[in-house]
Design a protein around this motif. Structure first.
Motif, PDB file in Angstrom:
ATOM      1  N   ILE A  43      16.964 -23.043  15.989  1.00 14.16           N
ATOM      2  CA  ILE A  43      16.567 -23.392  17.357  1.00 14.16           C
ATOM      3  C   ILE A  43      17.143 -22.373  18.338  1.00 14.16           C
ATOM      4  CG2 ILE A  43      16.898 -25.092  19.210  1.00 14.16           C
ATOM      5  CD1 ILE A  43      16.724 -27.251  16.929  1.00 14.16           C
ATOM      6  N   ASN A  44      18.392 -21.953  18.116  1.00 11.47           N
ATOM      7  CA  ASN A  44      19.005 -20.956  18.985  1.00 11.47           C
ATOM      8  C   ASN A  44      18.204 -19.654  18.977  1.00 11.47           C
ATOM      9  OD1 ASN A  44      21.122 -19.738  20.646  1.00 11.47           O
ATOM     10  ND2 ASN A  44      21.659 -18.638  18.776  1.00 11.47           N
ATOM     11  N   GLN A  45      17.823 -19.189  17.787  1.00 10.57           N
ATOM     12  CA  GLN A  45      17.054 -17.941  17.695  1.00 10.57           C
ATOM     13  C   GLN A  45      15.712 -18.073  18.413  1.00 10.57           C
ATOM     14  OE1 GLN A  45      17.002 -17.537  13.427  1.00 10.57           O
ATOM     15  NE2 GLN A  45      18.667 -16.055  13.453  1.00 10.57           N
ATOM     16  N   LEU A  46      15.007 -19.148  18.133  1.00 10.52           N
ATOM     17  CA  LEU A  46      13.686 -19.333  18.721  1.00 10.52           C
ATOM     18  C   LEU A  46      13.755 -19.554  20.230  1.00 10.52           C
ATOM     19  CD1 LEU A  46      12.153 -21.636  15.968  1.00 10.52           C
ATOM     20  CD2 LEU A  46      11.584 -19.234  16.410  1.00 10.52           C
ATOM     21  N   SER A  47      14.700 -20.359  20.671  1.00 12.51           N
ATOM     22  CA  SER A  47      14.804 -20.636  22.105  1.00 12.51           C
ATOM     23  C   SER A  47      15.297 -19.418  22.879  1.00 12.51           C
ATOM     24  CB  SER A  47      15.700 -21.850  22.370  1.00 12.51           C
ATOM     25  OG  SER A  47      17.028 -21.615  21.943  1.00 12.51           O
ATOM     26  N   ALA A  81      14.638 -16.257  22.131  1.00 17.99           N
ATOM     27  CA  ALA A  81      13.488 -15.357  22.255  1.00 17.99           C
ATOM     28  C   ALA A  81      12.530 -15.862  23.331  1.00 17.99           C
ATOM     29  CB  ALA A  81      12.765 -15.234  20.910  1.00 17.99           C
ATOM     30  N   ARG A  82      12.307 -17.151  23.358  1.00 23.74           N
ATOM     31  CA  ARG A  82      11.421 -17.742  24.372  1.00 23.74           C
ATOM     32  C   ARG A  82      12.005 -17.567  25.763  1.00 23.74           C
ATOM     33  NH1 ARG A  82       7.521 -22.276  23.930  1.00 23.74           N
ATOM     34  NH2 ARG A  82       7.172 -23.005  26.039  1.00 23.74           N
ATOM     35  N   LEU A  83      13.306 -17.863  25.898  1.00 27.11           N
ATOM     36  CA  LEU A  83      13.976 -17.745  27.188  1.00 27.11           C
ATOM     37  C   LEU A  83      13.924 -16.313  27.704  1.00 27.11           C
ATOM     38  CD1 LEU A  83      15.763 -18.908  29.468  1.00 27.11           C
ATOM     39  CD2 LEU A  83      17.735 -18.503  27.989  1.00 27.11           C
ATOM     40  N   GLU A  84      14.179 -15.353  26.838  1.00 28.28           N
ATOM     41  CA  GLU A  84      14.209 -13.958  27.277  1.00 28.28           C
ATOM     42  C   GLU A  84      12.855 -13.510  27.818  1.00 28.28           C
ATOM     43  OE1 GLU A  84      15.754 -10.075  25.071  1.00 28.28           O
ATOM     44  OE2 GLU A  84      17.304 -11.468  25.742  1.00 28.28           O
ATOM     45  N   ARG A  85      11.775 -14.035  27.269  1.00 26.43           N
ATOM     46  CA  ARG A  85      10.440 -13.693  27.780  1.00 26.43           C
ATOM     47  C   ARG A  85      10.230 -14.222  29.193  1.00 26.43           C
ATOM     48  NH1 ARG A  85       8.877 -15.255  22.503  1.00 26.43           N
ATOM     49  NH2 ARG A  85       8.128 -17.246  23.293  1.00 26.43           N
TER      50      ARG A  85
END
Length: 149
Positions: free
Chosen positions: A21-25, A27-31
Protein backbone atom coordinates in the motif's frame (compact mmCIF):
# COMPACT_ATOMS: atom_id res chain seq x y z
CA UNK A 1 6.77 -26.52 7.09
CA UNK A 2 6.22 -22.83 7.79
CA UNK A 3 8.71 -21.11 10.10
CA UNK A 4 6.03 -18.70 11.36
CA UNK A 5 3.16 -19.41 13.69
CA UNK A 6 -0.33 -18.61 12.45
CA UNK A 7 -0.40 -15.31 14.37
CA UNK A 8 3.09 -14.41 13.06
CA UNK A 9 1.93 -15.21 9.52
CA UNK A 10 -1.02 -12.86 10.00
CA UNK A 11 1.28 -10.08 11.27
CA UNK A 12 3.66 -10.65 8.35
CA UNK A 13 0.73 -10.45 5.93
CA UNK A 14 -0.41 -7.22 7.59
CA UNK A 15 3.06 -5.61 7.29
CA UNK A 16 3.42 -6.90 3.73
CA UNK A 17 0.08 -5.35 2.76
CA UNK A 18 1.08 -2.06 4.40
CA UNK A 19 4.36 -2.12 2.44
CA UNK A 20 2.56 -2.68 -0.86
CA UNK A 21 0.00 0.00 0.00
CA UNK A 22 2.88 2.37 0.81
CA UNK A 23 4.48 1.79 -2.61
CA UNK A 24 1.23 2.19 -4.51
CA UNK A 25 -0.02 5.18 -2.53
CA UNK A 26 3.35 6.95 -2.77
CA UNK A 27 3.36 6.62 -6.55
CA UNK A 28 -0.22 7.90 -6.72
CA UNK A 29 0.50 10.78 -4.34
CA UNK A 30 3.59 11.87 -6.25
CA UNK A 31 1.55 12.18 -9.46
CA UNK A 32 -0.79 14.59 -7.65
CA UNK A 33 1.75 16.80 -5.88
CA UNK A 34 2.27 20.37 -7.12
CA UNK A 35 5.52 22.38 -7.27
CA UNK A 36 7.44 19.34 -8.54
CA UNK A 37 7.42 17.95 -4.99
CA UNK A 38 8.45 14.38 -4.40
CA UNK A 39 6.81 12.24 -1.76
CA UNK A 40 9.94 12.62 0.39
CA UNK A 41 9.82 16.41 0.10
CA UNK A 42 6.10 16.52 0.86
CA UNK A 43 6.63 14.18 3.82
CA UNK A 44 9.26 16.51 5.21
CA UNK A 45 7.05 19.58 4.76
CA UNK A 46 4.19 17.71 6.39
CA UNK A 47 6.45 16.72 9.30
CA UNK A 48 7.62 20.29 9.83
CA UNK A 49 4.05 21.62 9.79
CA UNK A 50 2.76 18.88 12.08
CA UNK A 51 5.53 19.08 14.69
CA UNK A 52 6.61 22.70 14.18
CA UNK A 53 9.82 24.09 15.61
CA UNK A 54 13.43 24.02 14.48
CA UNK A 55 15.10 20.75 13.54
CA UNK A 56 18.65 19.73 12.81
CA UNK A 57 19.28 17.76 9.61
CA UNK A 58 20.60 14.88 11.75
CA UNK A 59 17.42 14.80 13.83
CA UNK A 60 15.30 14.85 10.67
CA UNK A 61 17.38 12.04 9.15
CA UNK A 62 16.82 9.98 12.29
CA UNK A 63 13.09 10.73 12.31
CA UNK A 64 12.76 9.63 8.67
CA UNK A 65 15.26 6.80 9.05
CA UNK A 66 17.36 7.91 6.10
CA UNK A 67 21.04 8.74 5.83
CA UNK A 68 22.27 12.25 6.53
CA UNK A 69 23.26 12.48 2.87
CA UNK A 70 19.76 11.62 1.70
CA UNK A 71 18.26 14.14 4.11
CA UNK A 72 20.75 16.82 3.05
CA UNK A 73 19.74 16.31 -0.58
CA UNK A 74 16.04 16.62 0.25
CA UNK A 75 16.69 19.71 2.37
CA UNK A 76 18.75 21.36 -0.37
CA UNK A 77 15.95 20.84 -2.88
CA UNK A 78 13.35 22.29 -0.48
CA UNK A 79 15.63 25.23 0.34
CA UNK A 80 16.10 25.94 -3.40
CA UNK A 81 12.31 26.14 -3.71
CA UNK A 82 12.16 28.53 -0.74
CA UNK A 83 10.12 26.07 1.36
CA UNK A 84 12.63 25.82 4.21
CA UNK A 85 15.49 27.89 5.51
CA UNK A 86 18.72 26.54 6.91
CA UNK A 87 20.97 28.56 9.17
CA UNK A 88 23.96 27.86 11.34
CA UNK A 89 23.18 26.59 14.82
CA UNK A 90 24.41 29.27 17.23
CA UNK A 91 25.18 26.59 19.83
CA UNK A 92 27.29 24.56 17.37
CA UNK A 93 28.70 26.35 14.34
CA UNK A 94 29.15 23.08 12.46
CA UNK A 95 25.47 22.18 12.72
CA UNK A 96 22.50 23.68 10.91
CA UNK A 97 18.95 24.45 11.94
CA UNK A 98 16.06 23.79 9.55
CA UNK A 99 12.96 25.97 9.71
CA UNK A 100 9.80 25.81 7.63
CA UNK A 101 9.12 29.03 5.72
CA UNK A 102 5.72 30.55 5.11
CA UNK A 103 6.12 29.53 1.45
CA UNK A 104 6.74 25.96 2.65
CA UNK A 105 3.60 26.04 4.76
CA UNK A 106 1.61 27.29 1.75
CA UNK A 107 3.19 24.61 -0.49
CA UNK A 108 2.14 21.91 1.97
CA UNK A 109 -1.42 23.30 2.01
CA UNK A 110 -1.46 23.45 -1.80
CA UNK A 111 -0.26 19.84 -1.90
CA UNK A 112 -3.05 18.77 0.44
CA UNK A 113 -5.59 20.61 -1.70
CA UNK A 114 -4.18 19.01 -4.88
CA UNK A 115 -4.45 15.49 -3.46
CA UNK A 116 -8.11 15.83 -2.48
CA UNK A 117 -9.66 15.19 -5.88
CA UNK A 118 -7.22 12.35 -6.51
CA UNK A 119 -8.31 10.65 -3.32
CA UNK A 120 -12.04 11.10 -3.84
CA UNK A 121 -12.41 7.85 -5.79
CA UNK A 122 -11.13 5.94 -2.74
CA UNK A 123 -14.44 6.72 -1.06
CA UNK A 124 -16.01 4.11 -3.32
CA UNK A 125 -13.81 1.52 -1.62
CA UNK A 126 -13.49 2.86 1.92
CA UNK A 127 -16.27 4.78 3.58
CA UNK A 128 -15.57 7.43 6.21
CA UNK A 129 -16.65 4.89 8.82
CA UNK A 130 -14.18 2.32 7.45
CA UNK A 131 -11.37 4.87 7.57
CA UNK A 132 -12.33 5.99 11.08
CA UNK A 133 -12.29 2.35 12.20
CA UNK A 134 -8.83 1.66 10.67
CA UNK A 135 -7.01 4.70 12.01
CA UNK A 136 -6.75 3.80 15.73
CA UNK A 137 -5.15 0.40 15.06
CA UNK A 138 -2.82 1.84 12.45
CA UNK A 139 -1.80 4.56 14.92
CA UNK A 140 -1.09 1.91 17.57
CA UNK A 141 1.08 0.04 15.07
CA UNK A 142 2.91 3.23 14.05
CA UNK A 143 3.59 4.18 17.67
CA UNK A 144 4.88 0.70 18.49
CA UNK A 145 7.11 0.62 15.40
CA UNK A 146 8.39 4.11 16.20
CA UNK A 147 9.24 3.09 19.76
CA UNK A 148 11.02 -0.06 18.56
CA UNK A 149 13.07 1.23 15.62
Amino acid sequence: MNALSQSQQALFLLLNEIGIINQLSSARLERLLPHGLTVAQFGLLNHLVRLDGDWSPARLAAAFQVTKGTMTSTLQRLEAKGFISMRANPADGRAKIVTLTEAGRRAREAALAATGPGLADLQAVLSSADVDALIPDLQKLRIWLDMHR
